[in-house]
Design a protein around this motif. Structure first.
Motif, mmCIF file in Angstrom:
data_model
loop_
_atom_site.group_PDB
_atom_site.id
_atom_site.type_symbol
_atom_site.label_atom_id
_atom_site.label_comp_id
_atom_site.label_asym_id
_atom_site.label_seq_id
_atom_site.Cartn_x
_atom_site.Cartn_y
_atom_site.Cartn_z
ATOM 1 N N ARG A 22 -4.679 67.691 -15.123
ATOM 2 C CA ARG A 22 -3.298 67.803 -14.679
ATOM 3 C C ARG A 22 -3.085 66.894 -13.465
ATOM 4 N NH1 ARG A 22 -3.298 69.859 -18.822
ATOM 5 N NH2 ARG A 22 -2.443 71.882 -19.512
ATOM 6 N N PRO A 23 -2.033 66.071 -13.470
ATOM 7 C CA PRO A 23 -1.742 65.265 -12.282
ATOM 8 C C PRO A 23 -1.468 66.144 -11.075
ATOM 9 C CG PRO A 23 -0.483 64.494 -14.192
ATOM 10 C CD PRO A 23 -1.090 65.806 -14.574
ATOM 11 N N GLN A 24 -1.907 65.669 -9.913
ATOM 12 C CA GLN A 24 -1.673 66.367 -8.658
ATOM 13 C C GLN A 24 -0.865 65.448 -7.735
ATOM 14 O OE1 GLN A 24 -2.718 69.547 -8.397
ATOM 15 N NE2 GLN A 24 -3.686 69.441 -10.408
ATOM 16 N N ARG A 25 -0.634 65.896 -6.523
ATOM 17 C CA ARG A 25 -0.009 65.069 -5.502
ATOM 18 C C ARG A 25 -1.060 64.658 -4.479
ATOM 19 N NH1 ARG A 25 4.901 62.480 -5.930
ATOM 20 N NH2 ARG A 25 6.249 63.734 -7.256
ATOM 21 N N TYR A 26 -0.960 63.420 -3.995
ATOM 22 C CA TYR A 26 -1.837 63.019 -2.900
ATOM 23 C C TYR A 26 -1.561 63.890 -1.680
ATOM 24 C CZ TYR A 26 -3.620 58.763 -5.118
ATOM 25 O OH TYR A 26 -4.264 57.881 -5.939
ATOM 26 N N GLU A 27 -2.600 64.149 -0.927
ATOM 27 C CA GLU A 27 -2.479 64.942 0.291
ATOM 28 C C GLU A 27 -2.831 64.084 1.501
ATOM 29 O OE1 GLU A 27 -4.889 68.397 -0.077
ATOM 30 O OE2 GLU A 27 -3.723 69.246 -1.740
ATOM 31 N N PRO A 28 -2.206 64.363 2.662
ATOM 32 C CA PRO A 28 -2.510 63.577 3.862
ATOM 33 C C PRO A 28 -3.965 63.740 4.287
ATOM 34 C CG PRO A 28 -0.487 64.858 4.117
ATOM 35 C CD PRO A 28 -1.141 65.351 2.870
ATOM 36 N N LEU A 29 -4.551 62.643 4.764
ATOM 37 C CA LEU A 29 -5.908 62.668 5.294
ATOM 38 C C LEU A 29 -5.855 62.686 6.815
ATOM 39 C CD1 LEU A 29 -7.615 60.033 2.954
ATOM 40 C CD2 LEU A 29 -7.699 62.514 2.772
ATOM 41 N N PRO A 30 -6.715 63.449 7.461
ATOM 42 C CA PRO A 30 -6.680 63.553 8.930
ATOM 43 C C PRO A 30 -6.831 62.189 9.599
ATOM 44 C CG PRO A 30 -8.113 65.236 7.981
ATOM 45 C CD PRO A 30 -7.761 64.309 6.868
ATOM 46 N N GLY A 31 -5.964 61.931 10.558
ATOM 47 C CA GLY A 31 -6.062 60.713 11.356
ATOM 48 C C GLY A 31 -5.586 59.455 10.662
ATOM 49 N N MET A 32 -4.928 59.563 9.517
ATOM 50 C CA MET A 32 -4.489 58.379 8.776
ATOM 51 C C MET A 32 -2.972 58.387 8.645
ATOM 52 S SD MET A 32 -5.858 56.928 5.104
ATOM 53 C CE MET A 32 -7.423 56.440 5.845
ATOM 54 N N ASN A 33 -2.346 57.246 8.921
ATOM 55 C CA ASN A 33 -0.906 57.086 8.782
ATOM 56 C C ASN A 33 -0.590 56.648 7.354
ATOM 57 O OD1 ASN A 33 1.824 56.582 9.038
ATOM 58 N ND2 ASN A 33 1.540 54.630 10.107
ATOM 59 N N HIS A 34 -0.054 57.569 6.567
ATOM 60 C CA HIS A 34 0.251 57.276 5.164
ATOM 61 C C HIS A 34 1.655 56.735 4.974
ATOM 62 C CE1 HIS A 34 -3.431 59.128 3.622
ATOM 63 N NE2 HIS A 34 -3.237 60.105 4.481
ATOM 64 N N GLY A 35 2.479 56.723 6.011
ATOM 65 C CA GLY A 35 3.859 56.285 5.868
ATOM 66 C C GLY A 35 4.796 57.467 5.732
ATOM 67 N N GLY A 36 6.089 57.160 5.736
ATOM 68 C CA GLY A 36 7.071 58.227 5.714
ATOM 69 C C GLY A 36 7.541 58.640 4.344
ATOM 70 N N GLY A 37 7.072 57.999 3.279
ATOM 71 C CA GLY A 37 7.525 58.335 1.936
ATOM 72 C C GLY A 37 6.844 59.573 1.379
ATOM 73 N N GLU A 38 7.388 60.067 0.268
ATOM 74 C CA GLU A 38 6.795 61.205 -0.412
ATOM 75 C C GLU A 38 5.442 60.813 -0.994
ATOM 76 O OE1 GLU A 38 7.724 64.420 -0.896
ATOM 77 O OE2 GLU A 38 9.294 64.082 0.589
ATOM 78 N N PRO A 39 4.455 61.714 -0.919
ATOM 79 C CA PRO A 39 3.159 61.410 -1.535
ATOM 80 C C PRO A 39 3.323 61.155 -3.029
ATOM 81 C CG PRO A 39 3.002 63.337 -0.112
ATOM 82 C CD PRO A 39 4.458 63.021 -0.239
ATOM 83 N N PRO A 40 2.774 60.082 -3.548
ATOM 84 C CA PRO A 40 2.889 59.807 -4.989
ATOM 85 C C PRO A 40 1.998 60.729 -5.800
ATOM 86 C CG PRO A 40 1.558 58.121 -3.911
ATOM 87 C CD PRO A 40 2.065 59.019 -2.825
ATOM 88 N N ALA A 41 2.182 60.670 -7.115
ATOM 89 C CA ALA A 41 1.328 61.460 -8.002
ATOM 90 C C ALA A 41 -0.087 60.912 -7.966
ATOM 91 C CB ALA A 41 1.872 61.426 -9.425
#
Length: 423
Positions: free
Chosen positions: A176-195
């Motif tokens: 089943r596809p999931q959503r990416y989750e934020p990693l500690p100390g990393m700037n992922h940007g302001g967009g919604e986490p992709p699938a």
């Protein structure tokens, strides 16, 4: 699962030991052997260009014969595969019309290998799994050869077996596809986490069926192999996915699809009505019509600039090639970024020769994956002299102007793209 990229590369090379790729025609094994003999007799060492062309053709034919021999050997051996959930058998006894000789049977199914592998890839989104499922399809076809009613229907018969093999695989894996989750100390940007689709892999354009091997226009349309489409399809339940691929991609009727999946035509239409809105919601709005187009010259030039900028460690040039809302994902790894600023911040550490996190110097080779432009990246680590395969970037563009999406894959599939593992 592999303990390291090196183990995965080794396993891939062992699996690809048979070589080959194209199918054989209806002439069977004897015809292919005769064709190889003719090619050997016509070889001439001069001029070099003619000699090279002849050797290439001979090599391709020998590889096809090896694939046929391997398939014949495997079908003749006792199967040790998982017991299928979906049996493929006729409801009433049928007089066998499929070749009972392993070699002739292998030649028959081998002629459909490429299109069946593409079908399994659409169903699973994984190149490795598609290879395994093609072999599983051929083994099931050999065991169920009594249900085959003639050579004219070989393609439909194999599609039915392959689809059910994919459904059995999906029941076992329950992906089943999931959503990416934020990693500690990393700037992922302001967009919604992709699938996050950890099993997603690229597919080499060179292994797509030719127009002669797969004449159905709908089945060879490249838009149904683009990564954004493959990722969207993975959100569908397995049976809805099978219905959508058989109906909208392969162009089968509701009755034919129902026969393949043991469903009524009404159930097929109902599943299709539920699948289409889900798919539309997962696709980019500007591609709602899904019109196919070849990469433009401007896009090809952008890829060349992208590769050259990385080789010069020119981060500012890389930034100018990215759209403001660019997205980067790295299946199966957990890293992801949305937005140019976040991606440039991530790249700045590895591209800065003065940084303690400096990855090394880059070289790139162009590639094609899923009907899209791609770049195979090689890194020479500090203190070494060899460029080793690092990443395969598959690129999607925002029109002709900027790179809108980068999907970065691990390098174990480089040989499938004709890329070496070292430079």
């Amino acid at each position: 699962m592999y303990c390291s990229a090196a183990c995965r590369q080794k396993a891939y090379r062992e699996r690809q030991g048979g070589g080959g790729g194209a199918g054989v025609d209806g002439a069977g094994v004897d015809g292919l052997i005769k064709e190889i003999g003719r090619q050997v007799e016509e070889l001439v060492p001069q001029p070099p260009s003619v000699f090279y062309s002849g050797v290439t053709e001979l090599s391709s034919s020998v590889a096809r014969l090896r694939r046929v021999a391997r398939t014949a050997r495997d079908t003749a051996q006792e199967s040790v595969t998982h017991i299928p959930v979906t049996e493929v058998a006729s409801e009433s006894p049928v007089v066998p019309q499929v070749p009972v000789d392993e070699g002739d049977f292998a030649a028959l199914v081998e002629s459909h290998r490429r299109e069946i592998q593409v079908h399994c890839y659409r169903m699973t989104g994984s190149y490795d799994d598609a290879e395994d499922l093609v072999q599983e399809t051929f083994l099931r076809a050999w065991r169920a050869r009594d249900s085959f009613e003639g050579r004219a229907g070989a393609r439909t018969w194999l599609y039915r077996i392959a689809t059910n093999a994919c459904l059995d695989f999906q029941r076992r894996t329950a992906r089943r596809p999931q959503r990416y989750e934020p990693l500690p100390g990393m700037n992922h940007g302001g967009g919604e986490p992709p699938a996050r689709i950890t099993w997603l892999q690229p597919y080499p354009d060179d292994e797509l069926p030719s127009a002669e091997e797969q004449p159905e226009a709908a089945a060879v349309s490249r838009e149904t192999l683009e990564l954004v489409f493959l990722a969207a399809v993975q959100h569908l339940p397995p049976r809805q996915r099978a219905v959508l691929v058989l109906r909208d991609v392969l162009g089968l009727t509701a009755v034919e699809t129902g026969e393949a999946l043991d469903m009524t035509a009404a159930s097929v239409n109902s599943a299709l009505q539920r699948a289409r809105p889900t798919l539309r919601d997962r696709l980019p709005g500007r591609r709602a019509d899904w019109t196919t187009s070849e990469p433009t010259e401007r896009q090809r030039a952008l890829v060349k600039r992208y590769m050259a900028a990385a080789e010069r460690l020119d981060l500012s040039e890389v930034a100018t090639l990215l759209s403001e809302d660019v997205t980067l994902t790295m299946p199966p790894n957990p890293f992801w970024f949305t937005g140019r600023d976040a991606l440039v911040e991530f790249l700045s550490v590895s591209l800065d020769a003065n940084s303690p996190m400096f990855l090394g110097h880059w070289r790139h080779l162009p590639a094609r994956a899923n009907g899209q432009l791609a770049a195979g990246g090689y890194v020479r680590r500090p203190g070494t002299t060899v460029y080793r395969a690092q990443v395969l970037d598959v690129l999607r563009f925002d029109g002709d102007d900027r790179i809108a999406e980068i999907t970065s894959f691990e390098p174990h599939l480089f040989p499938a793209f004709g890329l070496p593992l070292r430079l």
